[in-house]
Design a protein around this motif. Structure first.
Motif, PDB file in Angstrom:
ATOM      1  N   ALA A 349       0.834  -1.209   0.000  1.00 56.97           N
ATOM      2  CA  ALA A 349       0.000   0.000   0.000  1.00 56.97           C
ATOM      3  C   ALA A 349       0.864   1.252   0.000  1.00 56.97           C
ATOM      4  O   ALA A 349       0.567   2.227  -0.701  1.00 56.97           O
ATOM      5  CB  ALA A 349      -0.931  -0.005   1.212  1.00 56.97           C
ATOM      6  N   LEU A 350       1.968   1.216   0.761  1.00 54.29           N
ATOM      7  CA  LEU A 350       2.895   2.344   0.805  1.00 54.29           C
ATOM      8  C   LEU A 350       3.609   2.551  -0.527  1.00 54.29           C
ATOM      9  O   LEU A 350       3.867   3.691  -0.927  1.00 54.29           O
ATOM     10  CB  LEU A 350       3.930   2.142   1.911  1.00 54.29           C
ATOM     11  CG  LEU A 350       3.617   2.713   3.293  1.00 54.29           C
ATOM     12  CD1 LEU A 350       4.757   2.442   4.256  1.00 54.29           C
ATOM     13  CD2 LEU A 350       3.341   4.206   3.223  1.00 54.29           C
ATOM     14  N   GLU A 351       3.928   1.471  -1.199  1.00 52.64           N
ATOM     15  CA  GLU A 351       4.559   1.594  -2.518  1.00 52.64           C
ATOM     16  C   GLU A 351       3.635   2.316  -3.492  1.00 52.64           C
ATOM     17  O   GLU A 351       4.084   3.123  -4.307  1.00 52.64           O
ATOM     18  CB  GLU A 351       4.895   0.199  -3.073  1.00 52.64           C
ATOM     19  CG  GLU A 351       6.064  -0.496  -2.397  1.00 52.64           C
ATOM     20  CD  GLU A 351       6.275  -1.891  -2.952  1.00 52.64           C
ATOM     21  OE1 GLU A 351       5.713  -2.180  -4.045  1.00 52.64           O
ATOM     22  OE2 GLU A 351       6.963  -2.698  -2.306  1.00 52.64           O
ATOM     23  N   LEU A 352       2.350   2.036  -3.386  1.00 52.18           N
ATOM     24  CA  LEU A 352       1.377   2.620  -4.308  1.00 52.18           C
ATOM     25  C   LEU A 352       0.986   4.044  -3.917  1.00 52.18           C
ATOM     26  O   LEU A 352       0.669   4.868  -4.789  1.00 52.18           O
ATOM     27  CB  LEU A 352       0.128   1.728  -4.367  1.00 52.18           C
ATOM     28  CG  LEU A 352       0.357   0.331  -4.963  1.00 52.18           C
ATOM     29  CD1 LEU A 352      -0.833  -0.577  -4.697  1.00 52.18           C
ATOM     30  CD2 LEU A 352       0.620   0.432  -6.465  1.00 52.18           C
ATOM     31  N   LEU A 353       0.994   4.334  -2.622  1.00 52.78           N
ATOM     32  CA  LEU A 353       0.672   5.686  -2.130  1.00 52.78           C
ATOM     33  C   LEU A 353       1.713   6.086  -1.083  1.00 52.78           C
ATOM     34  O   LEU A 353       1.422   6.128   0.112  1.00 52.78           O
ATOM     35  CB  LEU A 353      -0.735   5.715  -1.515  1.00 52.78           C
ATOM     36  CG  LEU A 353      -1.931   5.810  -2.466  1.00 52.78           C
ATOM     37  CD1 LEU A 353      -3.226   5.829  -1.670  1.00 52.78           C
ATOM     38  CD2 LEU A 353      -1.857   7.048  -3.351  1.00 52.78           C
ATOM     39  N   PRO A 354       2.916   6.414  -1.507  1.00 57.31           N
ATOM     40  CA  PRO A 354       4.013   6.639  -0.556  1.00 57.31           C
ATOM     41  C   PRO A 354       3.891   7.881   0.317  1.00 57.31           C
ATOM     42  O   PRO A 354       4.570   7.976   1.336  1.00 57.31           O
ATOM     43  CB  PRO A 354       5.248   6.737  -1.475  1.00 57.31           C
ATOM     44  CG  PRO A 354       4.704   7.160  -2.796  1.00 57.31           C
ATOM     45  CD  PRO A 354       3.363   6.512  -2.910  1.00 57.31           C
ATOM     46  N   SER A 355       3.048   8.829  -0.071  1.00 60.50           N
ATOM     47  CA  SER A 355       2.957  10.081   0.692  1.00 60.50           C
ATOM     48  C   SER A 355       1.641  10.246   1.439  1.00 60.50           C
ATOM     49  O   SER A 355       1.381  11.314   2.008  1.00 60.50           O
ATOM     50  CB  SER A 355       3.159  11.278  -0.254  1.00 60.50           C
ATOM     51  OG  SER A 355       4.422  11.220  -0.873  1.00 60.50           O
TER      52      SER A 355
END
Length: 460
Positions: A349-355
């Motif tokens: 999930a972080l890879e897809l929405l890192p910010s």
């Protein structure tokens, strides 16, 4: 991942609660007037969709998208309003009952019209120019009328008219005429923004018609001149004539946007509606993606993760680039005590929405719950990053305290606890932890200074 939060409208006075919150209806106005927190929902997916809806509208209005914040209220009524400057509030009920994204976008365009027109500031000037006694009586009457309309109680609405009658005057009539004019102005601005973004205004008309049907009995005997909004049928007739002139009247929402809208509706049903309501709306015979999404959420929320996980995995297999499916899997595992397993989907999930601040916080919590000091160090980095977008909140400080404790850094853990306590209003705990932490830091260091600030504020 749905989270709840609290937000107070800008003022506690009845006048500001009713008139500084454009388009507001009870019970939100009552909550603001009494100083009660509004039931804010935080969710990365819903907020992301609202940004997608509003970005082109804000651009058409000449507004910096970063300057406006959209808040989601856990309220089943159809409502949206602007308050406290450039803040738009939208009820879950409006999102749930909107058949298309276009209906929600139309409402957001209307509220953007209030912001672009500077209506909040101008309303304040209008209030200041009126006789306070007359306005006070008028607002009490408006509150009763609005409450009657919201609850469908015609007697309450008529009682409001009685209150209004006791404070009749030119200032009152002028003020309400001004308020109705601003609503009409926001409608016209919305039509302009929708045209410039090549979107239809059909959704606004549809929503107006829904509201008119629901309020027709209540409004039957209400004097239109004591209303702060145009009468529903008049509003529909006037707006629809102009809206149909647009070359984009028949424009449809893109299928991908429609799917995102339906997934958000399914998520709200799964989190808010309860398992029984979900099964009624999304029976097992319905194998659409939104239906499976709603059932998976309802299952894991009631503790049935064994049946929820295969459904979530199926959703991920179909749309592996959807970060919110990975987020859901991480949350389901985390809330069932399986933090080590949750670390895998939360990383995706972080890879897809890192910010995204909310996903950063979920990832940090996941790493902390593994109980490993190495993961705690990564959690601290994620929380500091989240604070740049989410601000310094009690939740981020509580998690920082846990992360520092895992690494053995007791002074920083106590400082974070003190900061969380101060934000929560627990001045006794804030003072205790800040003093203990300050004693461990060298005088003049950033940590020593922050502890000093906490002591100063908590000691007032």
């Amino acid at each position: 991942m749905l989270r709840t939060a609290s937000f107070f409208c800008a003022t506690a006075r009845l006048m500001a609660a009713l008139m500084a919150c454009m388009s507001v209806a009870l019970p939100q106005a009552e909550a603001a007037q009494r100083g009660k927190p509004l039931p804010i929902i935080r969710d990365a997916e819903i907020e992301g969709l609202m940004r997608l809806y509003t970005r082109p509208i804000f651009k058409a209005a000449g507004i910096n998208p970063r300057a406006v914040k959209v808040y989601i209220l856990n309220d089943r009524s159809i409502n949206a309003f602007v308050a406290g400057g450039q803040r738009i509030f939208i009820n879950t009920g409006l999102i749930e009952r909107a058949d298309t994204p276009n209906e929600v976008i139309g409402v957001l365009a209307h509220e953007t019209g209030h912001i672009a027109g500077g209506h909040l500031a101008r309303m304040g000037v209008e209030i200041d120019s009126a006789n306070y006694t007359q306005i006070a009586g008028m607002l009490l009457g408006l509150a009763a009328i609005a409450g009657g309309v919201a609850s469908g109680n015609g007697e309450i609405a008529q009682a409001g008219q009685g209150i209004m009658a006791g404070t009749q005057g030119l200032a009152q009539r002028n003020f309400l005429t001004y308020a109705r004019g601003m609503e009409a102005s926001a409608d016209q601005a919305a039509l302009k923004f929708l045209n410039e973004t090549r979107q239809s205004a059909r959704g606004m008309v549809t929503l107006f018609e829904t509201l008119a049907r629901e309020n027709i009995a209540t409004l039957a005997d209400v004097d239109p001149y004591v209303m702060s909004h145009p009468m529903p049928m008049d509003r529909i007739r006037n707006f629809e004539v102009e809206a149909k002139k647009s070359p984009y009247w028949d424009a449809k929402d893109p299928p991908a946007l429609m799917l995102r809208h339906q997934l958000v509706q399914a998520k709200l049903a799964g989190y808010i509606g309860g398992a029984q309501a979900v099964m009624q709306k999304y029976p097992s015979t319905d194998q659409s993606m939104p239906a499976r999404y709603a059932r998976a959420i309802a299952m894991f929320r009631r503790g049935d993760i064994q049946n929820a996980l295969p459904i979530i995995d199926g959703l991920i297999k179909e749309l592996p680039e959807n970060p919110y499916f990975w987020e859901l899997k991480a949350q389901a595992l985390l809330e069932n005590g399986r933090a080590a397993e949750a670390a895998v989907p939360v990383r995706k999930a972080l890879e897809l929405l890192p910010s995204n601040g909310l996903i950063l916080i979920l990832a940090a919590q996941t790493y902390i719950d593994t109980g490993k000091p190495d993961n705690a160090g990564e959690a601290i980095k994620l929380l500091r990053q989240a604070q740049r977008t989410e601000g310094e909140t009690p939740e981020t400080f509580r998690l920082l305290a846990r992360a520092y404790a895992l690494t053995g850094d007791v002074p920083r853990a106590e400082l974070a606890t003190a900061q969380a306590a101060l934000l929560m209003g627990d001045t006794k705990l804030a003072l205790e932890k800040a003093r203990s932490a300050q004693a461990a830091f060298k005088t003049g260091t950033p940590e020593w200074t922050r502890a000093s600030d906490v002591i100063s504020f908590a000691g007032r």
